[in-house]
Motif scaffolding. Structure first.
Motif, mmCIF file in Angstrom:
data_model
loop_
_atom_site.group_PDB
_atom_site.id
_atom_site.type_symbol
_atom_site.label_atom_id
_atom_site.label_comp_id
_atom_site.label_asym_id
_atom_site.label_seq_id
_atom_site.Cartn_x
_atom_site.Cartn_y
_atom_site.Cartn_z
ATOM 1 N N ARG A 52 0.840 -1.268 -0.144
ATOM 2 C CA ARG A 52 -0.016 -0.139 0.072
ATOM 3 C C ARG A 52 0.811 1.393 -0.078
ATOM 4 N NH1 ARG A 52 -2.587 -3.746 3.626
ATOM 5 N NH2 ARG A 52 -5.041 -3.809 2.951
ATOM 6 N N GLU A 111 0.317 5.493 0.519
ATOM 7 C CA GLU A 111 -0.731 6.422 0.706
ATOM 8 C C GLU A 111 -0.345 7.773 0.102
ATOM 9 O OE1 GLU A 111 -3.441 6.112 2.896
ATOM 10 O OE2 GLU A 111 -2.901 4.134 3.213
ATOM 11 N N TYR A 115 -5.667 9.485 -2.110
ATOM 12 C CA TYR A 115 -6.000 8.110 -2.306
ATOM 13 C C TYR A 115 -4.790 7.136 -1.789
ATOM 14 C CZ TYR A 115 -2.395 8.810 -6.217
ATOM 15 O OH TYR A 115 -1.496 8.965 -6.784
ATOM 16 N N THR A 116 -5.139 5.902 -1.806
ATOM 17 C CA THR A 116 -4.155 4.833 -1.667
ATOM 18 C C THR A 116 -3.977 4.151 -2.698
ATOM 19 O OG1 THR A 116 -4.850 4.749 0.742
ATOM 20 C CG2 THR A 116 -3.722 2.939 0.097
#
Length: 113
Positions: free
Chosen positions: A20, A22, A26-27
């Motif tokens: 992931r 960040e 958004y991610t």
């Protein structure tokens, strides 16, 4: 019908080696450095990598649920409205997006749960 942010996060947790990243709004999600999805919490939408034919089919069949995000590298990305899709269908699309980006051996070791 509809998928919450928590449910979506749990779906991601079922996939192998998800990374992931960040950003401000958004991610993004990748597997071994290859991006396969985005999540925008403000709009409660997800962007997923798909084949071009799947992108066209999804958008033409249900434009209230899916919209074209962009095309790149022979893939068609779709925006999915979480409030308008059921969990099983979203997970299948999420897995497909992951599968299109993951190395073949990783996919073989991690079939659709």
């Amino acid at each position: 019908m509809g998928v919450s942010s928590v449910q979506f996060t749990r779906m991601l947790d079922k996939l192998a080696e998800v990374e992931r990243a960040e950003a401000r709004d958004y991610t993004s999600f990748s597997v071994r450095g290859k991006r396969f999805g985005y999540y925008w919490p403000r709009t409660k939408t997800v962007g997923l990598k798909q084949t071009l034919s799947e992108q066209l089919a999804l958008v033409s069949e249900r434009p209230d649920v899916f919209e074209v995000q962009f095309t790149a590298g022979g893939f068609g990305w779709v925006v999915v409205y979480l409030a308008k899709i059921d969990a099983d269908e979203l997970f299948e699309l999420l897995y497909e997006a992951w599968r299109l980006s993951a190395p073949e051996l990783l996919v073989d070791d991690n079939p659709l749960p």
